[in-house]
Design a protein around this motif. Structure first.
Motif, PDB file in Angstrom:
ATOM      1  N   ALA A   1      83.988  -4.316  21.748  1.00 42.36           N
ATOM      2  CA  ALA A   1      83.480  -2.755  22.354  1.00 42.36           C
ATOM      3  C   ALA A   1      81.972  -3.018  21.703  1.00 42.36           C
ATOM      4  O   ALA A   1      81.042  -2.634  22.444  1.00 42.36           O
ATOM      5  N   ASN A   2      81.597  -3.602  20.518  1.00 42.07           N
ATOM      6  CA  ASN A   2      80.509  -3.976  20.037  1.00 42.07           C
ATOM      7  C   ASN A   2      80.313  -5.265  19.779  1.00 42.07           C
ATOM      8  O   ASN A   2      80.982  -6.169  18.941  1.00 42.07           O
ATOM      9  N   PRO A   3      79.325  -6.053  20.525  1.00 37.94           N
ATOM     10  CA  PRO A   3      79.240  -7.553  20.545  1.00 37.94           C
ATOM     11  C   PRO A   3      78.256  -8.083  19.246  1.00 37.94           C
ATOM     12  O   PRO A   3      78.009  -9.104  19.455  1.00 37.94           O
ATOM     13  N   ASN A   4      77.831  -7.148  18.750  1.00 36.25           N
ATOM     14  CA  ASN A   4      76.694  -7.273  17.509  1.00 36.25           C
ATOM     15  C   ASN A   4      77.559  -7.945  16.324  1.00 36.25           C
ATOM     16  O   ASN A   4      77.925  -7.406  15.337  1.00 36.25           O
ATOM     17  N   PHE A   5      77.452  -9.228  16.257  1.00 34.69           N
ATOM     18  CA  PHE A   5      77.720 -10.101  15.136  1.00 34.69           C
ATOM     19  C   PHE A   5      76.775 -10.753  14.233  1.00 34.69           C
ATOM     20  O   PHE A   5      77.196 -11.771  13.674  1.00 34.69           O
ATOM     21  N   SER A   6      75.587 -10.498  14.398  1.00 40.72           N
ATOM     22  CA  SER A   6      74.515 -10.828  13.884  1.00 40.72           C
ATOM     23  C   SER A   6      74.595 -10.850  12.168  1.00 40.72           C
ATOM     24  O   SER A   6      75.227  -9.774  11.872  1.00 40.72           O
ATOM     25  N   SER A   7      74.142 -11.914  11.645  1.00 41.92           N
ATOM     26  CA  SER A   7      74.119 -11.843  10.131  1.00 41.92           C
ATOM     27  C   SER A   7      72.867 -11.080   9.362  1.00 41.92           C
ATOM     28  O   SER A   7      72.553 -10.969   8.256  1.00 41.92           O
ATOM     29  N   GLY A   8      72.142 -10.402  10.457  1.00 37.59           N
ATOM     30  CA  GLY A   8      70.995  -9.482   9.807  1.00 37.59           C
ATOM     31  C   GLY A   8      69.800  -9.785  10.965  1.00 37.59           C
ATOM     32  O   GLY A   8      69.276 -10.616  10.978  1.00 37.59           O
ATOM     33  N   PRO A   9      69.324  -8.515  11.090  1.00 42.05           N
ATOM     34  CA  PRO A   9      70.099  -7.118  11.155  1.00 42.05           C
ATOM     35  C   PRO A   9      71.433  -7.129  11.498  1.00 42.05           C
ATOM     36  O   PRO A   9      71.759  -7.811  12.734  1.00 42.05           O
ATOM     37  N   CYS A  10      72.231  -6.372  10.904  1.00 40.55           N
ATOM     38  CA  CYS A  10      73.707  -6.445  11.462  1.00 40.55           C
ATOM     39  C   CYS A  10      74.138  -5.118  12.118  1.00 40.55           C
ATOM     40  O   CYS A  10      73.189  -4.284  12.238  1.00 40.55           O
ATOM     41  N   ALA A  11      75.250  -5.155  12.510  1.00 42.15           N
ATOM     42  CA  ALA A  11      75.769  -4.070  13.487  1.00 42.15           C
ATOM     43  C   ALA A  11      75.494  -2.679  12.703  1.00 42.15           C
ATOM     44  O   ALA A  11      75.796  -2.551  11.500  1.00 42.15           O
ATOM     45  N   LYS A  12      75.215  -1.719  13.414  1.00 41.53           N
ATOM     46  CA  LYS A  12      75.063  -0.277  12.780  1.00 41.53           C
ATOM     47  C   LYS A  12      76.455   0.135  12.535  1.00 41.53           C
ATOM     48  O   LYS A  12      77.566  -0.307  13.165  1.00 41.53           O
ATOM     49  N   ARG A  13      76.527   1.322  11.989  1.00 40.92           N
ATOM     50  CA  ARG A  13      78.061   1.823  11.357  1.00 40.92           C
ATOM     51  C   ARG A  13      78.599   2.320  12.721  1.00 40.92           C
ATOM     52  O   ARG A  13      77.925   2.863  13.708  1.00 40.92           O
ATOM     53  N   PRO A  14      79.926   2.279  12.801  1.00 44.97           N
ATOM     54  CA  PRO A  14      80.608   2.782  14.038  1.00 44.97           C
ATOM     55  C   PRO A  14      80.320   4.348  14.247  1.00 44.97           C
ATOM     56  O   PRO A  14      80.063   5.039  13.261  1.00 44.97           O
TER      57      PRO A  14
END
Length: 392
Positions: A12-25
């Motif tokens: 559902a959220n494809p953001n797996f970056s190590s920084g900046p990281c995914a926003k909170r659910p």
């Protein structure tokens, strides 16, 4: 062509970056609606927000009451630099490096500050130096979790309680996802854009009473830029640690971090944050244990990071590729997943072994990690079909 079918479900959220990281659910821009935009950070409303951020940080992390917490410029890097330039030089130094950020601090100590009495303990990516060799009666500079190497320090047992030196810890991808032994740490730094998925440009600096004593009794031989100065007339500038920042902070970023801290409190605090991150590591590692082609960069399970989870390709053909082809193959996996909208920004760090790096911090949902894993198999199969013939 590959015979591995394209998976049906996507994260559902494809953001797996190590920084900046995914926003909170559940995050939306509505979380920023109470930001005092256009107001001075020195006004009562701005200072109140900054104090709230500091107080919530202390509460969530369990930072001792006599430790100072400051909001400083230039992200985690700025916080580490402030500490090193202000505190080092009073004693010999043991500096630890097993990935790029630790290497950077070693360079600052030996090439910029030019402190001759420095012992450097290095280890390759995926491993730790021998912590038993570290002398805590000297100042010790180290990262807790190697963001680019996927390795973390498992505990603080190697740090003496009655140490004479200061322990200066870059913990930017560790805090909020790992237990920090505050009694063993004199300086701890991090940035908002890591485990809680905040915004960039701001750093956090935590000082123990021992670190404050050093600041008030020791003056470095080198000049300090204004942005690094934490004392005046031999006394700590207490305002820095009460929301009176050295330079102008972004109140939008402050509001965003307050929102992240409120979310952390609402789900159960630090214990839950750690559990979420550990669950993400468990999901990835279970898949790695069964994988025919991928492995954790860290062989030792005790030191595997639960935030920056680094993977290498163990398929026999891959080892026979030239370094350039290995890098190209790993990049192709990243590109395929990006194009499918499945995972963004998961390439290994440029100086690390060719592979992948999936962020598993507390804002990442384990369900999304689980949906990602079959896609890794699919992408690798495409790459194998292209690159394996080069070594056949």
């Amino acid at each position: 062509m590959s015979d591995v079918s394209k998976p049906a479900a996507k994260p559902a959220n494809p953001n797996f970056s190590s920084g900046p990281c995914a926003k909170r659910p559940g995050w939306t821009v509505d979380a920023l609606k109470d930001t005092p935009v256009g107001r001075s950070h020195r006004a009562k409303i701005g200072k109140t927000k900054l104090e709230e951020l500091i107080n919530r940080t202390r509460s969530v992390l369990g930072i001792p009451a006599d430790y100072r917490i400051g909001i400083v410029p230039a992200s985690d890097t700025g916080a580490v630099e402030m500490a090193m330039w202000s505190l080092l030089g009073a004693r010999g130094i043991d500096a630890l490096a097993w990935e790029s950020f630790g290497e950077g601090w070693v360079t600052d100590i030996t090439k910029q500050l030019k402190i001759e009495d420095t012992r450097v303990f290095k280890a390759p990516y995926g491993t730790l130096p021998n912590l038993a060799e570290v002398d805590c009666d000297r100042d010790v500079v180290f990262t807790w979790n190697g963001t680019t190497g996927g390795v973390r320090i498992p505990n603080g047992d190697w740090i003496k309680s009655d140490r004479k030196g200061l322990t200066i810890c870059d913990a930017t991808s560790a805090v909020f996802a790992m237990d920090m032994p505050w009694d063993k740490l004199d300086v701890v730094t991090w940035s908002w854009q890591k485990v809680l998925g905040g915004e960039g440009a701001h750093g956090m600096l935590v000082l123990s009473p021992r670190a404050v004593e050093r600041l008030e009794t020791y003056k470095p031989s080198w000049p300090l830029p204004k942005i690094f100065r934490m004392t005046k007339g031999g006394k700590l500038i207490e305002g820095i640690f009460k929301g009176e920042t050295i330079n102008t902070p972004s109140m939008i970023a402050v509001e965003d971090q307050i929102d992240a801290l409120k979310w952390a409190e609402s789900i159960g605090g630090l214990k839950t944050l750690i559990a979420r991150s550990e669950a993400n590591l468990k999901a990835v590692q279970s898949w790695l244990d069964a994988s025919s082609w991928a492995a954790n960069l860290a062989d030792d399970a005790k030191v595997r990071s639960c935030t920056s989870i680094c993977m290498i390709v163990k398929a026999p053909f891959f080892a026979k590729l030239s370094p350039d082809d290995q890098a190209a193959a790993a990049k192709k996996i990243v590109t395929l997943l990006d194009k499918e909208g499945v995972a963004f920004d998961i390439g290994a760090y440029r100086d690390a072994p060719a592979g992948l790096r999936v962020w598993g911090g507390a804002t990442v949902e384990t369900a999304d990690v689980e949906k990602l894993l079959p896609w890794l198999d699919w992408a690798f199969a495409q790459v194998k079909a292209e690159f394996e013939p080069k070594v056949s």
